[in-house]
Motif scaffolding. Sequence first.
Motif, short mmCIF file in Angstrom:
data_model
loop_
_atom_site.label_atom_id
_atom_site.label_comp_id
_atom_site.label_asym_id
_atom_site.label_seq_id
_atom_site.Cartn_x
_atom_site.Cartn_y
_atom_site.Cartn_z
N PHE A 114 -40.61 76.18 -66.13
CA PHE A 114 -40.82 77.19 -65.19
C PHE A 114 -39.99 78.37 -66.79
N ILE A 115 -39.19 77.37 -67.57
CA ILE A 115 -38.24 78.42 -68.31
C ILE A 115 -39.20 79.22 -69.33
N ASN A 116 -40.40 78.82 -69.91
CA ASN A 116 -41.61 78.88 -70.24
C ASN A 116 -41.96 80.24 -70.64
N ILE A 119 -40.07 76.87 -78.28
CA ILE A 119 -39.96 76.90 -77.19
C ILE A 119 -41.52 75.00 -77.05
N VAL A 120 -42.08 75.85 -78.32
CA VAL A 120 -43.11 74.66 -78.62
C VAL A 120 -42.22 73.04 -78.93
N VAL A 121 -40.88 72.99 -79.91
CA VAL A 121 -40.67 71.98 -80.50
C VAL A 121 -40.03 71.38 -78.88
N LEU A 122 -39.25 72.76 -78.18
CA LEU A 122 -38.33 72.32 -76.90
C LEU A 122 -39.14 71.43 -75.95
N ASP A 123 -40.05 71.55 -76.12
CA ASP A 123 -41.40 70.88 -75.01
C ASP A 123 -41.59 69.60 -74.72
N SER A 156 -48.01 79.16 -71.89
CA SER A 156 -46.87 79.84 -70.17
C SER A 156 -47.58 79.46 -69.64
N LEU A 157 -48.98 79.12 -68.81
CA LEU A 157 -50.10 79.14 -68.29
C LEU A 157 -50.39 77.78 -67.62
N THR A 158 -50.16 77.02 -68.28
CA THR A 158 -49.75 75.39 -68.16
C THR A 158 -48.45 75.02 -67.93
N SER A 159 -47.47 75.75 -68.62
CA SER A 159 -45.81 75.57 -68.58
C SER A 159 -45.71 75.29 -67.05
N LEU A 160 -46.59 76.94 -66.51
CA LEU A 160 -46.15 76.54 -64.52
C LEU A 160 -46.73 75.63 -63.99
N LEU A 161 -48.58 75.01 -64.29
CA LEU A 161 -49.18 74.44 -63.90
C LEU A 161 -48.00 72.94 -63.52
N ALA A 162 -47.45 72.42 -64.74
CA ALA A 162 -46.50 71.87 -65.36
C ALA A 162 -45.85 71.48 -64.32
N GLY A 163 -44.85 72.81 -63.97
CA GLY A 163 -43.91 72.59 -63.13
C GLY A 163 -43.57 72.69 -61.87
N LEU A 164 -45.19 72.98 -61.81
CA LEU A 164 -45.72 73.07 -60.09
C LEU A 164 -46.08 71.51 -59.38
N ALA A 165 -46.00 70.83 -60.70
CA ALA A 165 -46.93 69.58 -60.75
C ALA A 165 -46.77 68.81 -59.30
N PRO A 166 -47.92 68.38 -59.15
CA PRO A 166 -47.23 68.15 -57.03
C PRO A 166 -46.99 65.88 -57.63
N PRO A 197 -40.89 83.61 -68.56
CA PRO A 197 -40.76 84.68 -69.11
C PRO A 197 -40.55 84.87 -70.60
N ILE A 198 -39.81 83.35 -70.91
CA ILE A 198 -40.36 83.95 -72.74
C ILE A 198 -41.36 83.43 -73.50
N GLY A 199 -42.82 83.47 -73.04
CA GLY A 199 -43.58 83.35 -73.12
C GLY A 199 -44.77 84.70 -73.11
N ILE A 200 -43.80 85.26 -72.29
CA ILE A 200 -44.64 86.93 -71.67
C ILE A 200 -43.97 88.02 -72.87
N ALA A 201 -42.62 87.54 -72.83
CA ALA A 201 -42.13 88.60 -73.84
C ALA A 201 -42.89 88.52 -75.59
N LEU A 202 -42.92 87.01 -75.54
CA LEU A 202 -42.77 86.94 -76.92
C LEU A 202 -44.57 87.27 -77.17
N LEU A 203 -45.36 87.63 -76.56
CA LEU A 203 -46.74 87.85 -76.31
C LEU A 203 -46.78 88.99 -76.56
N TYR A 204 -45.56 90.40 -75.92
CA TYR A 204 -45.16 91.80 -76.26
C TYR A 204 -44.88 91.79 -77.54
N LEU A 205 -43.90 91.10 -78.06
CA LEU A 205 -43.54 91.37 -79.46
C LEU A 205 -44.64 90.57 -80.35
N VAL A 206 -45.52 89.68 -80.14
CA VAL A 206 -46.49 89.65 -81.53
C VAL A 206 -47.76 90.66 -81.13
N GLN A 207 -48.08 91.61 -80.85
CA GLN A 207 -48.44 92.49 -80.51
C GLN A 207 -47.89 93.33 -81.00
#
Length: 469
Positions: free
Chosen positions: A166-168, A18-22, A83-93, A170-180
């Motif tokens: 935006f796609i980052n 996901i880091v390289v994709l972006d 994940s948070l900054t991806s959401l902000l970038a997707g909402l960028a006005p 849900p993927i980020g949330i899933a990865l956070l769970y798996l890392v823990q």
Amino acid sequence: MHQSKWIILTIIIACQLIVVLDASIMVTAIPQIGRSLHMSTTSSTWVQNSYILAFGGFLLLGARAGDLLGRRRMLGIGIGLFSLTSLLAGLAPTAEFLLISRAFQGFAAALATPAALALLSASFVEAKERARAIAMYSAVSAAGGSIGLILGGFFTDFISWRLGMFINVPIGIALLYLVQKFIQKTTIRTGRFDLWGALTSVIGMTGLVYGFVQAADYGWGKPETWIPLTAGIVLLTAFVLTEARAAEPIIPLRLFASRHRSGAYLGRFLMVGGNFSLFFFIPQYLQNVAHFSSFEAGLAFLPFTVAQFGMMYLMHGLVQRFGNIKVLMAGLIIAIIGTLLLSRNISVQGHFFPEMFILLAIMGIGAGMVFQPLTAMGLTDVEPQDTGAASGLINVAHQSGASLGLAVLITVFNQSSHTDQPSSLQFAHAISTSLLGSVVFIIAALAATLLCILPARQTSRKQTLQVDK
């Protein structure tokens, strides 16, 4: 390979993907982003560079943070902030909001990536397992850029370019769970953060890139160009002096004591400087001259992607038989030939199939042979306490090469097009000339291999023979 290790490797590869994709998912959307947020072709390069500059600039600090605060912790913090900054970038006005969000995305990626690579290095100690893990990691790192082009093009044409951000989430949330759940806590050490070293490296590299981009608009003699270039050189010099004197530097200069490792870092910097720019220029050519849609321009990189991923399955056998250095040199030569022939094929009358299709596949083969050996050589004989720094340095070389290479070659593009609104003929000519610049970068990577890595190998052989005697 034990099942738990497969799970850890999958998590690390997913984080890296996901880091390289972006770094590329916005490329095929740039014409649309430019229209919706009122950005010129030159200023649109900052959609890429704001991300990869912050990514590359803060990687060393991220690696140090992983060493001191724990790599699992920093991986989790990095993914959450990403994940948070991806959401902000997707909402960028506005364009400014987008670029700032992309810069914070890059900072988040800089926290996660060195922690992930250091965890890989620590989890796979046995030589054969480590070689296989690095091969998969390198393939994803290298091919993720072209996958990003395809996804970005699809989202732009059929939904919205914003979905690429935006796609980052849900993927980020899933990865956070798996890392823990699956990655154990790592050792926490006491020490200091080399904040001055981090700031001088980030601002210095930003100054260099900004200066080259300004040269594209204003030429070389204007203060808008030479002031940031001079500031960049001064700050990067200050960075080296700081690291030489710091008690706990973010990048121990002893890592460069090995000519082998130094050649690997320099070779990676130059190879990516030439290779990454293709992901910016080819989609622009296909959309502006060949009249491809965003999705079609992304799909055009399928031969590159498939060839590069295909090499992943052959690399283990090739390295076992010929060694890292021979495979690396062969890959660089193939990449040079493919890029040179592609630059000659770029014209108003150029056809994608079969000429560009075949040449992109050849370039994918070359790139697929390069990055695994460079990664392995960049970690050669690194002391355990320097693993995080060495991992960070590999990624710094990658991201810094991408940002500086794009900045240099966008200057070449502007000088070749001679106008802000080039015709199709002028645009194709400028793209062709820019790709010749990519060839120069990759030839320089081959020269670095010959000058740094081969002499180091010969010295090592002589020392071995003397010991045997």
